[in-house]
Design an enzyme around this catalytic site. Structure first.
Site, PDB file in Angstrom:
ATOM      1  N   GLU A  68      32.706   9.056   1.535  1.00  0.00           N
ATOM      2  CA  GLU A  68      33.203   9.821   0.794  1.00  0.00           C
ATOM      3  C   GLU A  68      34.735  10.350   1.451  1.00  0.00           C
ATOM      4  O   GLU A  68      35.530  10.824   0.621  1.00  0.00           O
ATOM      5  CB  GLU A  68      32.297  11.327   1.442  1.00  0.00           C
ATOM      6  CG  GLU A  68      30.958  11.058   0.597  1.00  0.00           C
ATOM      7  CD  GLU A  68      30.956  11.033  -0.765  1.00  0.00           C
ATOM      8  OE1 GLU A  68      31.967  11.583  -1.421  1.00  0.00           O
ATOM      9  OE2 GLU A  68      30.010  10.716  -1.266  1.00  0.00           O
ATOM     10  N   TYR A 119      34.091  19.997   0.818  1.00  0.00           N
ATOM     11  CA  TYR A 119      33.643  18.781   0.007  1.00  0.00           C
ATOM     12  C   TYR A 119      32.829  17.694   0.718  1.00  0.00           C
ATOM     13  O   TYR A 119      31.894  17.334   0.364  1.00  0.00           O
ATOM     14  CB  TYR A 119      34.860  18.215  -0.732  1.00  0.00           C
ATOM     15  CG  TYR A 119      34.408  16.661  -1.339  1.00  0.00           C
ATOM     16  CD1 TYR A 119      33.777  16.931  -2.507  1.00  0.00           C
ATOM     17  CD2 TYR A 119      34.853  15.542  -0.572  1.00  0.00           C
ATOM     18  CE1 TYR A 119      33.385  15.704  -3.089  1.00  0.00           C
ATOM     19  CE2 TYR A 119      34.274  14.302  -1.314  1.00  0.00           C
ATOM     20  CZ  TYR A 119      33.899  14.541  -2.490  1.00  0.00           C
ATOM     21  OH  TYR A 119      33.097  13.261  -2.993  1.00  0.00           O
ATOM     22  N   ASP A 166      34.279  18.747  -6.514  1.00  0.00           N
ATOM     23  CA  ASP A 166      35.769  17.821  -6.476  1.00  0.00           C
ATOM     24  C   ASP A 166      36.163  17.829  -7.833  1.00  0.00           C
ATOM     25  O   ASP A 166      35.803  18.926  -8.744  1.00  0.00           O
ATOM     26  CB  ASP A 166      35.390  16.455  -5.847  1.00  0.00           C
ATOM     27  CG  ASP A 166      34.556  15.825  -7.095  1.00  0.00           C
ATOM     28  OD1 ASP A 166      34.045  16.457  -8.233  1.00  0.00           O
ATOM     29  OD2 ASP A 166      34.357  14.749  -6.800  1.00  0.00           O
TER      30      ASP A 166
END
Length: 374
Positions: free
Chosen positions: A53, A136, A154
């Protein structure tokens, strides 16, 4: 018909619409059948998911795959990353950009080792407090690795939501984030939040694309307001950005007794922790040659003579672009006394590959190696 409040300003009604459950099922069913096979999707290891990520932030999936695989081979667990030298970490990150991600991940790994014995925390507050972890990253890791009901937002998610619900709030407006976050929370499947978050992101990547979206293939098309009104191209709404600044630089490759001078950028700031050949901006009233002399003297304290002009390179960063004239120089006099860079080294040309350099420097490396080998 969907029920909205204050739709023109991008508001999303607080009451859960009746279509939420079938829309969730449609998205997760589509994802199960159509998701891409990616290396981080074959693991439940929270450290591996975290690494993926971080790399995926503002970077294309196809670019990330090879970097992720090399990174995990080198640092298979959080202890290996915490114990690694930051220069080794940055070298593996070389070319991926946004190097603060690597520096912060390294710092976070050390904190997790020190405070949690190497166990990636499923504690939202502690995880969010780690360097480089924002909403996020925290939402993605907590939902995918631990099944926590945290909604991911996102760029892909914003685009999907903006079209399905005709959200007029600009996706690149700071004040709009809460609108998209609340919408994502309302839509989130609390029973399988990790798969659902990935489904929405995957839909944005493969189907609900910025240009030429594949609306006939979209599993959410029957619930999509923008599709129903024929206004898909009008969403998402964006604030027009100002022109990207352009800077003209001069770079000097200085040779002394067969070795080249490289300098280390400060850890904080753009390209922090990377090595580079010294350079800087050309003043409006300067020639590139004069700027090269000045910059080398101001930043390193040495005096040089220009041997030859090497090349001109162009490179684009996120918020600005550069054009750089590159010169090969000979050391003439003076000891290195740095003003700006954190460290310096004199290295042989064949040792350059051991050090992490920015992509802009790599653009002239082949020509440099050819020129100094003659």
């Amino acid at each position: 018909m969907l029920d909205f409040s204050d739709k023109d300003s991008g508001g999303f009604c607080k009451r859960t619409p009746e279509f939420i459950q079938p829309l969730r099922r449609a998205l997760t069913g589509w994802y199960t059948a159509n998701r891409r096979t990616l290396p981080w999707r074959g693991t439940r290891d929270p450290y591996h998911i975290w690494a993926s990520e971080i790399m995926l932030q503002q970077t294309q999936v196809n670019t990330v795959i090879a970097y992720y695989e090399r990174f995990i081979r080198a640092f298979p667990d959080i202890r290996a990353l915490a114990d690694a030298d930051i220069q080794a970490v940055l070298k593996l990150w070389e070319g991926l950009g946004y190097y603060s991600r690597a520096r912060n991940f390294h710092k976070a790994a050390k904190l997790v080792m020190a405070r949690r014995g190497g166990a990636v925390p499923d504690d939202w507050d502690f995880f969010l407090s780690l360097p480089g972890v924002g909403d996020y990253i925290a939402s993605a890791v907590q939902s995918i690795a631990f099944g926590k009901p945290e909604a991911v937002v996102d760029g892909n998610v914003k685009r999907v939501l903006a079209r399905i619900f005709e959200i007029h709030a600009p996706v690149n407006g700071a004040s709009s984030y809460d609108i998209f976050k609340e919408t994502a929370r309302t839509l989130l499947d609390p029973l399988d939040p990790g798969s659902f978050n990935q489904a929405v992101m995957e839909l944005g990547a493969l189907i609900c694309r910025p240009r030429s979206p594949l609306c006939p293939d979209c599993p959410a098309s029957q619930w999509c307001l923008a599709s129903a009104s024929g206004r898909v191209a009008d969403f998402p709404v964006k604030i027009k950005k100002p022109p990207v600044p352009h800077h003209h630089l001069a770079i000097g490759v200085v040779e002394k007794k067969g070795k080249l001078l490289i300098v280390l950028r400060p850890e904080t700031g753009l390209l922090g922790g990377l090595w580079e050949f010294p350079g800087g901006r050309i003043n409006p009233d300067e020639t590139p040659e004069a700027a090269c002399f000045r910059i080398l003297t101001e930043s390193t304290g040495i005096h040089v003579s220009i041997r030859s002009y090497l090349t001109c390179i162009r490179h684009a960063y996120t918020h600005f672009k550069i054009t750089a004239d590159v010169y090969i120089c000979d050391w003439a006099s003076g000891r290195v006394r740095l003003n700006g860079p954190a460290r310096h080294l004199w290295v042989t040309p064949d040792a350059l590959h051991h050090y992490p350099f920015p992509k802009s420097n790599h653009k002239f490396m082949p020509q440099l190696m050819e020129a100094i080998s003659k």
